[in-house]
Each structure stands twice: as structure tokens, then as C-alpha cells.
Design a protein around this motif. Structure first.
Motif, PDB file in Angstrom:
ATOM      1  N   MET A  28       0.831  -1.209   0.000  1.00 47.44           N
ATOM      2  CA  MET A  28       0.000   0.000   0.000  1.00 47.44           C
ATOM      3  C   MET A  28       0.858   1.249   0.000  1.00 47.44           C
ATOM      4  N   GLU A  29       0.673   2.090  -0.998  1.00 50.60           N
ATOM      5  CA  GLU A  29       1.454   3.328  -1.067  1.00 50.60           C
ATOM      6  C   GLU A  29       0.680   4.478  -0.433  1.00 50.60           C
ATOM      7  N   THR A  30       0.371   4.354   0.827  1.00 51.19           N
ATOM      8  CA  THR A  30      -0.288   5.485   1.466  1.00 51.19           C
ATOM      9  C   THR A  30       0.383   5.751   2.800  1.00 51.19           C
ATOM     10  N   SER A  31       0.144   6.924   3.339  1.00 50.40           N
ATOM     11  CA  SER A  31       0.784   7.242   4.609  1.00 50.40           C
ATOM     12  C   SER A  31      -0.134   6.946   5.801  1.00 50.40           C
ATOM     13  N   PHE A  32      -1.201   6.175   5.564  1.00 46.56           N
ATOM     14  CA  PHE A  32      -2.005   5.723   6.694  1.00 46.56           C
ATOM     15  C   PHE A  32      -1.137   4.879   7.621  1.00 46.56           C
ATOM     16  N   ILE A  89      -5.117   1.368   9.098  1.00 50.12           N
ATOM     17  CA  ILE A  89      -5.488   0.323   8.139  1.00 50.12           C
ATOM     18  C   ILE A  89      -6.317  -0.758   8.835  1.00 50.12           C
ATOM     19  N   MET A 139      -9.811   0.191   9.474  1.00 51.18           N
ATOM     20  CA  MET A 139     -10.715   0.168   8.320  1.00 51.18           C
ATOM     21  C   MET A 139     -11.545  -1.113   8.293  1.00 51.18           C
ATOM     22  N   SER A 178       3.314   2.570   4.135  1.00 54.30           N
ATOM     23  CA  SER A 178       4.227   2.598   2.990  1.00 54.30           C
ATOM     24  C   SER A 178       5.667   2.329   3.422  1.00 54.30           C
ATOM     25  N   MET A 179       5.933   2.455   4.727  1.00 53.24           N
ATOM     26  CA  MET A 179       7.290   2.218   5.229  1.00 53.24           C
ATOM     27  C   MET A 179       7.496   0.774   5.678  1.00 53.24           C
ATOM     28  N   ALA A 210      -8.357   4.582  -1.392  1.00 53.72           N
ATOM     29  CA  ALA A 210      -6.934   4.908  -1.560  1.00 53.72           C
ATOM     30  C   ALA A 210      -6.024   3.741  -1.201  1.00 53.72           C
ATOM     31  N   THR A 211      -6.541   2.760  -0.453  1.00 53.81           N
ATOM     32  CA  THR A 211      -5.696   1.611  -0.114  1.00 53.81           C
ATOM     33  C   THR A 211      -5.881   0.440  -1.079  1.00 53.81           C
ATOM     34  N   ARG A 250      -1.509  17.714   3.678  1.00 53.86           N
ATOM     35  CA  ARG A 250      -1.406  16.321   4.105  1.00 53.86           C
ATOM     36  C   ARG A 250      -0.306  16.141   5.147  1.00 53.86           C
ATOM     37  N   PRO A 278      -3.265  11.448   6.347  1.00 58.02           N
ATOM     38  CA  PRO A 278      -3.935  11.070   5.108  1.00 58.02           C
ATOM     39  C   PRO A 278      -5.462  10.969   5.172  1.00 58.02           C
ATOM     40  N   LYS A 279      -6.045  11.091   6.373  1.00 62.65           N
ATOM     41  CA  LYS A 279      -7.491  10.889   6.446  1.00 62.65           C
ATOM     42  C   LYS A 279      -8.247  12.016   5.765  1.00 62.65           C
ATOM     43  N   HIS A 280      -9.109  11.623   4.809  1.00 59.12           N
ATOM     44  CA  HIS A 280      -9.780  12.643   4.000  1.00 59.12           C
ATOM     45  C   HIS A 280     -10.749  13.496   4.792  1.00 59.12           C
ATOM     46  N   ARG A 328       9.831  14.357   6.772  1.00 63.70           N
ATOM     47  CA  ARG A 328      10.434  13.056   6.514  1.00 63.70           C
ATOM     48  C   ARG A 328       9.389  12.060   6.046  1.00 63.70           C
ATOM     49  N   ARG A 329       8.164  12.452   6.195  1.00 64.10           N
ATOM     50  CA  ARG A 329       7.073  11.589   5.752  1.00 64.10           C
ATOM     51  C   ARG A 329       7.095  11.516   4.223  1.00 64.10           C
ATOM     52  N   LYS A 330       6.968  10.318   3.726  1.00 62.76           N
ATOM     53  CA  LYS A 330       6.937  10.178   2.278  1.00 62.76           C
ATOM     54  C   LYS A 330       5.672  10.837   1.736  1.00 62.76           C
ATOM     55  N   VAL A 366       2.878  10.666  -0.226  1.00 57.56           N
ATOM     56  CA  VAL A 366       2.067   9.745  -1.020  1.00 57.56           C
ATOM     57  C   VAL A 366       0.605  10.087  -0.800  1.00 57.56           C
ATOM     58  N   ALA A 367      -0.213   9.625  -1.723  1.00 62.36           N
ATOM     59  CA  ALA A 367      -1.637   9.922  -1.592  1.00 62.36           C
ATOM     60  C   ALA A 367      -2.183   9.164  -0.407  1.00 62.36           C
TER      61      ALA A 367
END
Lengths: 282, 354
Positions: free
Chosen positions: A112-116, A121, A124, A162-163, B239-240, B289, B294-296, B349-351, B353-354
Motif C-alpha cells: 500500500m502506497e499510502t501514509s495511513f 489500516i 478500516m 508505505s514504510m 486509496a488503499t 497532508r 492522510p485521512k480525508h 520526513r514523511r513520504k 504519497v496519496a
């Protein structure tokens, strides 16, 4: 009207369930499926029964239709021929949300490429039970935390997914499916990117869920030894058809494996434990 | 640096929200006071406050010259509000597309909405059809229609069966954009005398703002943003991954359709009143963000306010920096936005990403 009828049947069935302890499970009958009209059938006249309370392993070579079968069971796709019923009710009769309360999925690709965060996750998994705009309740949080401990991912709960490494992400996703708190857990190669210890841990966690909470598990597996160790029943597939179904000991024979994988297998039994091990010839 | 962690999920600091709202009001008042005829911040604040229903009755502005009141309320305010609304719309759509397409590079113009609008506007500017129209104006109307037709077209092409493939729609959008840009160039090549006008339009400007346009845009924004906010949780899950979203009970195909349609209408409305303003929809959501996570449910409202602040600041610079002439606002957003964005990127430092 249709909805009302359905909930009435549903309630009646639920009542029966608690009385007789009888659920009918998932029944696939005569299922033939092609991704698009004229593209050729991936599943050919597949019929099999998944009974409640068991651990099923679906095995077979690449392209034999394992993933397609579970995508049909989850109703991600709908076949024109054949039907699938869940507790005697056709899958089409369930809404997406109702299905999400019956079956949870651990997909093949858990990257998963998200910063959640990992915890977000897993949380969810509670979405099917939450009202729109509702906050996470304490109970939701408890369930999520318990699931994370079960798959050994509580330690990195605040880390962005993502990490995470492939194996860590897979455990997080498994925790999400567990947090979904469904009677059915469907896993598409749940151990593909795990090291041996975590493979065993996930399988043990699933066995525990099965034994203590009566969850039914359907797992697509590539590791025949994992399947023989942990699954009570095996569905063996080849070329979009069911090759053989039944109890693990009956289906997992050297002949069947050789037939399906087109490579020879040796079967060794540990005289101490009686466990069977399958070793392919190279 | 990172963010306000929801450690126990209950106590959330309202910090960034309040800060941004205060910043927004300061920007509006400040922007209303600067220009060719300078007013004090206090006077412009009094004029704005006097126009607010209920509160206004208690504020006496009879000591101020009528012309100042006119300048602030009839000339500067519509422009400021419009800049704010456009910033808001573009940022929200940027955030939605980045989540929906799982692509951090997605921006509001990715589906070809803007080039559709530009093509519509160009046709009107060059042919002069309906130039006498009032209200939204012939150019604005043509831009809106061009944008809507383009999105409809892109959407239909990229539907496979009943489903919208996200890769298809992004590729189709880009291809159609390129085609329309060439079409605009072609029209300009045949009509040299209109080149400057068309070119300036495509760079974006708020100089033709009016209360009529503000009302049009406000209505569109209200409806579209309300619908988008309604789906914030679905956006989180989508998004996931699509399969994941479906297995969690979300009708991915339906959610995608609704969001794409709403977002496109919103961009079409923004572009039709202001021309093409780049960079806002990319930079603002990413900057927000970093602050919101990331929470919409937090990201989208914060992007709204953040986008409004950013574009109001940019437009204030655009109309004052080279006074008496104006710099295209699209130039300011990029020139100002890039260094800020790179600074954020460096610091976090956070990547991203969407």
C-alpha cells in the motif's frame, strides 16, 4: 419489498442457525466465468461446497483459477453461468455492506502506497459496521488492537504502511481482515511474503480463530506442506476446473499432486508425529 | 514536525483548523485594503463588516468616502471571494484525484477539464460568438460547456463495461488534453491578433470577477464539495486499493463515478470563471497532508481553507506587484508555490504519497 422479504428470510435463517447450530455455508454450483465476453473461460463448471467451521485450502498451479474462484465468492465479479449461495441465499441477494459483514479478504497484493498508519489500516476493518461520519468507538479500537496482537503487528501500529516491509504489511492486512469480525475469512496467499516463523504464526492465528471463534477459513496456498498441516479440507484445482475435493489426507496424495503440478512428489511421514511432508523432485 | 497524532483517537487539537480560518480572514481583510488606492486595514475591515447581515447594522461607515466603499465591496471583494472559492475548489479536487487515482501527481487538470474549458473559451474569443452576453459572460459559459463536454467524452471512452479504469481515464484525459492544446495553438496560428488574449486567459486571472460569477461559483462549490465530503471515508478506503474497498463493503465503481463527476463539475466551474490556474491542486493538498495526515475527513476541509488562503495571497500579489499592470495569477501560484513546496518536501520526513 424485495429487501423486506430478504431480511425476513435472513432473520428466519439466523433464528434457525442459533437453534440447530446449522449453517449451510457457501455453495458454488456449476460456475463458469470469463472476464469478458468471448475472452475464454477461466473457471469451467466449478462446483464445490464450503462448510461452516472448517479450514479450506485451495491449491493448484498458477493460472488454475484459484484467485478467480475466490473473486467470484466475494462477488468482485459476477459470472453469468452457475450460482453461488451463502447460507442458502444467493450472493446477489446481499448488499455490498452485508457481504462485508459476512466475509473478509486478505488480498494477494498487500503493498500500500499510502501514509495511513498500520493502526488506521486495521481500523478500516470496522468500516462495514460504522455509520457515515461516526467516530471510532472504544469497542472498534479494542477489536482492532486485539487483531493486531494476534498477527504480531501491534509493535508498529503508528508506522506508515508505505514504510513497512512486505511481510509486515501482510500481517497488518491480515489483522484488518480479522478486525472485520466476519464468519468467513478468505485469504489469497496470506503467507507469500512471510518468513517461516511468521508463516507459522499467521496459520496458527487462523487455526485459533477457527477453533475458538468458529471462523471458517478459505485460503489459497502455494505451500503444500502448510496446506497439509493446517487445512482440514482441500480444494484442488487445475485448468479452471476442480480436480479433487475432500479432506486434506484424501486429496493430498502423491498421485494427485503429480497430476496437478506435473512434477513428481515424495511423501514422507514423520513416524513420531504422523505428519506428512511433501517434497517435489527437482 | 509531522502531525497531531490521534494517540487515543479522542482528543484532537483543533489547532490547524483554527489557525487556517484566522489566516483566511486576515488575508481577506488585508487583500481588500491593498491596491491602487490604499485603505487602512481597519477601514476595509469596517466596510466588509458593515455589509454582513445583522452585524452590519451596528457598524457606522458614514465617515468613509462612498468611492472607497465601492472599491472595497464592489471591486475587490468579489475578486477576493472568487479567488478563495477557486483555490478551495482546485485544492479539494486535487486531494480527491490524488486519493482516487492513487497517484500523488494527479491534479485537477488531469482529466482534460481545463483544456476543454480553454478550447471553449478560445472558440468564443476568436469567433466572437455571443460576446454581448452578460452574467457569466460568453467566454465563461463557453469554457464551462467545453469543460463538461470534454469530461463526458473522456469518461465515456475510458469506461470498460460498467467500470471506470483509473489508468484508462488518466491516460485518456492526458491524450485529449494534448489534442485540445494543439487545437488551441492551431486556432491561434490562424488568428494572430487574438493570440495575446487567448494566451492570457490560459494563464488565469480574476480581473473579470463580479458578484454574479461569485454566486454561480459559490453554488457549484457548495453542492460539489458537500457531496465530496460525504464520501471522505470511502476515499480513505479506496486509496488503499480497489479490492480492499470492495471487501470492506464499498461499491467502488459507484463511488468513483460520483466523485469523478462532482470533481469535474467543480473544476469546470472554477476554470470557467478564472482561466487555468495550475499548481494549486497539486501543492495545497500535499502541504496540507503533511499537517493533517492522510485521512480525508480532515484533509479535505483543511485543503479547502488552505487553498483559499493560498490563492487569495497569490492574487493579491498578482494585482499589486507590477501595478498598474497585472501579473497572471497562474504565474504567481507556480513561482510562489514551487519553492514553498520544495521546502516542505525537504523538511518532512514523511513520504509524500496519496
Amino acid at each position: 419489498m424485495k429487501n423486506l422479504w430478504r431480511t425476513m428470510i435472513g432473520k428466519a435463517a439466523a433464528g434457525e442457525r442459533t437453534k440447530n447450530g446449522r449453517e449451510t455455508g457457501i455453495e458454488v454450483s456449476g460456475l463458469s466465468w470469463q472476464p469478458e465476453q468471448g475472452s475464454g473461460y477461466i473457471l469451467n463448471d466449478v462446483s464445490c461446497m464450503f462448510e461452516n467451521g472448517k479450514i479450506y485450502g485451495i491449491i493448484g498451479p498458477n493460472g488454475s483459477g484459484k484467485t478467480s474462484l475466490i473473486r467470484n465468492i466475494l462477488r468482485f465479479v459476477e459470472a453469468e453461468e452457475g450460482r453461488i449461495t451463502l447460507d442458502s441465499l444467493e450472493l446477489k441477494g446481499y448488499s455490498r455492506k452485508e457481504l462485508a459483514r459476512e466475509m473478509a479478504l486478505v488480498p494477494q497484493n498487500t503493498n500500500m502506497e499510502t501514509s495511513f498508519s498500520a493502526f488506521d489500516i486495521v481500523m478500516m476493518g470496522r468500516v462495514p459496521y460504522q455509520e457515515r461520519f461516526a467516530e471510532n468507538s472504544d469497542r472498534d479500537r479494542e477489536i482492532a488492537e486485539e487483531a493486531m496482537r494476534l498477527t504480531d503487528c501491534y509493535a508498529f501500529r503508528d508506522k506508515a504502511v508505505s514504510m513497512l516491509s512486505g511481510g509486515e504489511a501482510q500481517r497488518v492486512v491480515a489483522a484488518r481482515a480479522i478486525a472485520q469480525d466476519t464468519g468467513w475469512l478468505i485469504l489469497d496467499e496470506p503467507t507469500s511474503s512471510l518468513d517461516v516463523r511468521h508463516q507459522v504464526e499467521i496459520m496458527e492465528a487462523l487455526t485459533k480463530l477457527n477453533r475458538e471463534k468458529g471462523r471458517t477459513i478459505i485460503a489459497v496456498l502455494h505451500d503444500i506442506n502448510m496446506a497439509s498441516q493446517y487445512c482440514s479440507n482441500i480444494v484442488m484445482m487445475k485448468n479452471g476446473r476442480i480436480h479433487s475435493v475432500g479432506e486434506a489426507g484424501e486429496v493430498l496424495t502423491a498421485e494427485n499432486l503429480a497430476d496437478v503440478y506435473e512434477i513428481n512428489f515424495d511423501m514422507i511421514e514423520n513416524p513420531g508425529t504422523g505428519r506428512k511432508y511433501y517434497i517435489p523432485y527437482f | 514536525m509531522i502531525d497531531i497524532k490521534e494517540k487515543n483517537g479522542k482528543s484532537r487539537l483543533p489547532g490547524p483548523e483554527m489557525l487556517l480560518i484566522i489566516l483566511l480572514f486576515l488575508c481577506i481583510v488585508f487583500s481588500a485594503s491593498v491596491g491602487s488606492s490604499d485603505l487602512t486595514v481597519k477601514d476595509s475591515f469596517r466596510i466588509i463588516a458593515a455589509k454582513i447581515p445583522l452585524v452590519g447594522k451596528h457598524i457606522d461607515i458614514s465617515d468613509l468616502k462612498e468611492v472607497y466603499i465601492k472599491i472595497v465591496w464592489d471591486i475587490r471583494m468579489p475578486r477576493i471571494i472568487m479567488a478563495g472559492l477557486v483555490g478551495c475548489g482546485l485544492s479539494v479536487v486535487g486531494a480527491v484525484f490524488q486519493g482516487l487515482f492513487k497517484n500523488p501527481l494527479a491534479d485537477p487538470h488531469i482529466l482534460g477539464v481545463s483544456s476543454g474549458a480553454a478550447a471553449g473559451a478560445t472558440v468564443v474569443m476568436i469567433t466572437g460568438i455571443g460576446m454581448g452576453m452578460s452574467g457569466l459572460g460568453a467566454i465563461g459559459a463557453a469554457a464551462f460547456i467545453g469543460a463538461v463536454i470534454t469530461v463526458f467524452f473522456v469518461y465515456r471512452i475510458s469506461c470498460v463495461g460498467n467500470r471506470v479504469s483509473t489508468i484508462n481515464i488518466v491516460l485518456t484525459g492526458t491524450a485529449v488534453s494534448t489534442m485540445l492544446s494543439s487545437f488551441i495553438s492551431l486556432m491561434m496560428a490562424f488568428n494572430h491578433e487574438q493570440i495575446e488574449k487567448v494566451y492570457m486567459w490560459t494563464l488565469g486571472s480574476f480581473s473579470s470577477s463580479s458578484w454574479t460569477k461569485v454566486i454561480f461559483l459559490a453554488c457549484m462549490s457548495f453542492v460539489c464539495i458537500a457531496v465530496i465530503l460525504f464520501f471522505s471515508r470511502e476515499l480513505d478506503v479506496v486509496a488503499t486499493g480497489n479490492d480492499t474497498a470492495e471487501s470492506l463493503g464499498i461499491d467502488t465503481a459507484k463511488v468513483k463515478k460520483i466523485l469523478i463527476v462532482m470533481a469535474s463539475f467543480l473544476v469546470a466551474a472554477c476554470v470557467s470563471v478564472s482561466g487555468i490556474i495550475g499548481f494549486v491542486g497539486l501543492v495545497v493538498p500535499h502541504s496540507i497532508r503533511i499537517m493533517s495526515g492522510p485521512k480525508h475527513r480532515r484533509l479535505l476541509p483543511l485543503s479547502c481553507i488552505g487553498g483559499a488562503v493560498f490563492v487569495i495571497i497569490c492574487d493579491t500579489i498578482a494585482r499589486n506587484a507590477a501595478s498598474p499592470s497585472e501579473i497572471p495569477v497562474g504565474v504567481v501560484t507556480a513561482v510562489l508555490g514551487t519553492p514553498y513546496f520544495l521546502f516542505l518536501l525537504q523538511r518532512s520526513r514523511r513520504k509524500l504519497v496519496a
